[in-house]
Design an enzyme around this catalytic site. Structure first.
Site, PDB file in Angstrom:
ATOM      1  N   HIS A 233     -11.190 -17.917  21.341  1.00  0.00           N
ATOM      2  CA  HIS A 233     -11.810 -19.498  21.504  1.00  0.00           C
ATOM      3  C   HIS A 233     -13.168 -18.916  22.575  1.00  0.00           C
ATOM      4  O   HIS A 233     -13.840 -17.927  22.405  1.00  0.00           O
ATOM      5  CB  HIS A 233     -11.448 -20.354  22.596  1.00  0.00           C
ATOM      6  N   SER A 307     -18.068 -19.265  19.566  1.00  0.00           N
ATOM      7  CA  SER A 307     -19.491 -18.576  20.188  1.00  0.00           C
ATOM      8  C   SER A 307     -19.106 -17.719  21.806  1.00  0.00           C
ATOM      9  O   SER A 307     -19.200 -16.517  21.400  1.00  0.00           O
ATOM     10  CB  SER A 307     -19.197 -20.001  21.060  1.00  0.00           C
ATOM     11  N   ASP A 456     -26.792 -26.833  16.244  1.00  0.00           N
ATOM     12  CA  ASP A 456     -26.867 -26.492  17.704  1.00  0.00           C
ATOM     13  C   ASP A 456     -27.833 -26.584  18.319  1.00  0.00           C
ATOM     14  O   ASP A 456     -28.413 -25.543  17.666  1.00  0.00           O
ATOM     15  CB  ASP A 456     -25.665 -25.035  17.106  1.00  0.00           C
ATOM     16  N   HIS A 484     -22.918 -27.402  18.196  1.00  0.00           N
ATOM     17  CA  HIS A 484     -21.651 -26.459  18.430  1.00  0.00           C
ATOM     18  C   HIS A 484     -20.422 -27.105  18.189  1.00  0.00           C
ATOM     19  O   HIS A 484     -19.332 -25.590  18.197  1.00  0.00           O
ATOM     20  CB  HIS A 484     -21.793 -25.950  19.569  1.00  0.00           C
TER      21      HIS A 484
END
Length: 509
Positions: A233, A307, A456, A484
């Site tokens: 993540h 990310s 984003d 995002h």
């Protein structure tokens, strides 16, 4: 950025837009361009005022937290803002230049002491953005006479050394054989979710929390050949970002073939949140290795990262070039550093990620989290410390009609973990990203896929395009009207199908 520079840039953009029209009759476009320029100038003015006030507020909060920490925990706690401004004494070299020459950037030597293992010395790469964060006014006045901040030296002031030494040389509260994690800081949450790792089950402080979704065992004597997938993540998130979105959207065929591992990174979700950790790239990667690769004996695997997790995914791919079958990166935080900024790459990336603007809101949040140590601690105290209250309020307001998994995803972390991870991974890896991508392009043969949302506002789509330019074989997909988060949330089935196609394609090669 200095306010005058901002206003000048906005006026220049407006003039360029007006020149492109070339016609007096197109008054609508002219008015729109002028309105955009005025809005941008207003954003600059308001931002300058707001962040100048935040500079002052952070200093005040620094004193407040020192007093409260001492009152509650009977201990004076150092911080990076006081270390950065600490004067007196000559800089102290913690790392010999010969030892630091291999990888540029500031470093510290620290003593790590994990459970059931002997203490050992570690050479840690830390980002200079932890302690070099000039105020907006100082930054503005400096830009008049210098192109940017000076290149960081491999030295640490006595105040910084004292702060790090205070963390690492603190006498243990229990004998080494009875290693127990320290209780959480008074400003951190101590609920069963956030502090479950201290209970002694499931690996405790030595392993990350890993959600495993494995295919059901086939009836004997049948066997099924499975493949492994590691999900990583992003910043202030957790494994539920994957398990509550794409995991349920996978087809029955995928659930029967792939073993899926979604980790909570060190300091986030249900994983350990050690107070003495610097949350460096080495620590994050080693914990993934220990908790997933070695614990579950992964010989080869696919990697999916979002990310900040993209930096860790690239580090894993470079470290295990023969094991990674495919690499899927969503919104990778890659900002190519201009040659003029090469000596201050971390500072350049910090200004790109956190531009100190009040608009858009996500940039405002990133700026407060990145520039202000004590303001961001106050945010964690307000939101993360009381995430259970926010969860109940959200359920009441929505009458349980909206899933609240994002509250657990975004609010179950400590300030110490978020602060160090943001600086040491996002900013501190500025100089490494280019090298990682070059190795990926020239030495690795795994399949590479990049996804980004065109809307984003935290990491612009140019980040993904820059990765694609550096790795020509990468397939870059840009989703219109996605940002995002909605690059996954809201189109889970579409993205799950994309992943399955990538994995099938990688197996066919």
């Amino acid at each position: 950025m200095h306010i005058a520079t901002c206003v000048w840039q906005e006026k220049a953009a407006a003039a360029a837009a007006m020149g492109a029209e070339g016609k007096k009759g197109d008054r609508v476009v002219s008015v729109a361009a002028m309105a955009a320029a005025a809005g941008g100038a207003l954003n600059c003015v308001v931002s300058f005022v707001v962040f100048s006030l935040l500079d002052v507020l952070d200093v005040v909060l620094c004193l407040v937290y020192k007093l409260v920490d001492y009152a509650v925990e009977a201990e004076w706690k150092s911080c990076y803002c006081t270390a950065a401004s600490g004067a007196g004494g000559e800089p102290r070299i913690l790392v010999p230049p010969s030892a630091a020459a291999a990888v540029p950037g500031p470093k510290v030597v620290r003593l790590s002491s994990a459970a059931n293992s002997k203490p050992r010395m570690q050479l840690e790469d830390v980002s200079d953005t932890l302690y070099v964060r000039p105020s907006l006014l100082a930054d503005a006045t400096r830009k008049g006479g210098a192109a940017g901040p000076a290149a960081p030296a491999l030295t640490v002031t006595p105040a910084i050394a004292e702060m790090i030494r205070g963390k690492l040389d603190r006498p243990p509260r229990t004998p080494p054989r009875q290693h127990h994690p320290a209780p959480p800081c008074w400003s951190d949450c101590d609920c069963k979710v956030c502090h479950s790792w201290s209970g002694g089950g499931g690996g405790g402080a030595s392993h990350l929390y890993v959600h495993v979704q494995a295919p059901p065992p086939p009836p004997p004597p049948e066997t099924v050949k499975t493949e492994d997938v590691v999900f990583i993540h992003g910043f202030i998130s957790s494994s539920v970002f994957w398990t509550e979105t794409v995991f349920p959207a996978f087809s029955a065929a995928a659930r029967g073939k792939y073993r899926m591992f979604a980790v909570d990174l060190l300091g986030f979700g249900r994983s350990p949140k050690p107070a003495d950790s610097l949350y460096t790239l080495r620590e994050h990667v080693e914990m993934i290795e220990r908790s997933v690769l070695r614990r579950y004996r992964l010989g080869s695997f696919h990697v999916v990262a979002h990310s900040l997790g993209s930096v860790l995914a690239l580090a894993l791919a470079v470290k295990y070039p023969d094991a990674v079958k495919s690499l899927t990166l969503l919104a990778p935080p890659y900002f190519p550093v201009p040659e003029s900024e090469a000596g201050a790459a971390t500072q350049y990336v910090m200004r790109r990620v956190a531009p100190r603007r009040v608009w858009p809101p996500i940039a405002f949040g990133a700026s407060m989290a990145c520039w202000y140590e004590h303001v961001s601690r106050t945010i964690c105290l307000t939101i993360c410390r009381h995430h259970r209250v926010w969860d109940r309020l959200f359920r009441i307001l929505t009458r349980n009609r909206v899933r609240t998994f994002l509250i657990e995803a975004f609010m179950c972390h400590t300030h110490n973990a978020a602060w160090h991870t943001l600086h040491n991974i996002i900013c501190g890896s500025a100089a490494r990203m280019g090298a990682y991508l070059d190795v990926l392009s020239s030495e690795l043969t795994c399949k590479v896929a990049i996804f980004h949302g065109r809307d984003d506002e935290l990491l612009p789509v140019e980040c993904a395009l820059a990765v694609g330019a550096r790795v020509p074989r990468a397939r870059v997909t840009v989703y219109d009207r996605k940002d995002h988060i909605t690059i996954i949330v809201g189109q889970e089935e579409l993205f799950a199908a994309e992943l399955e196609a990538i994995w099938r394609s990688a197996a066919a090669e």
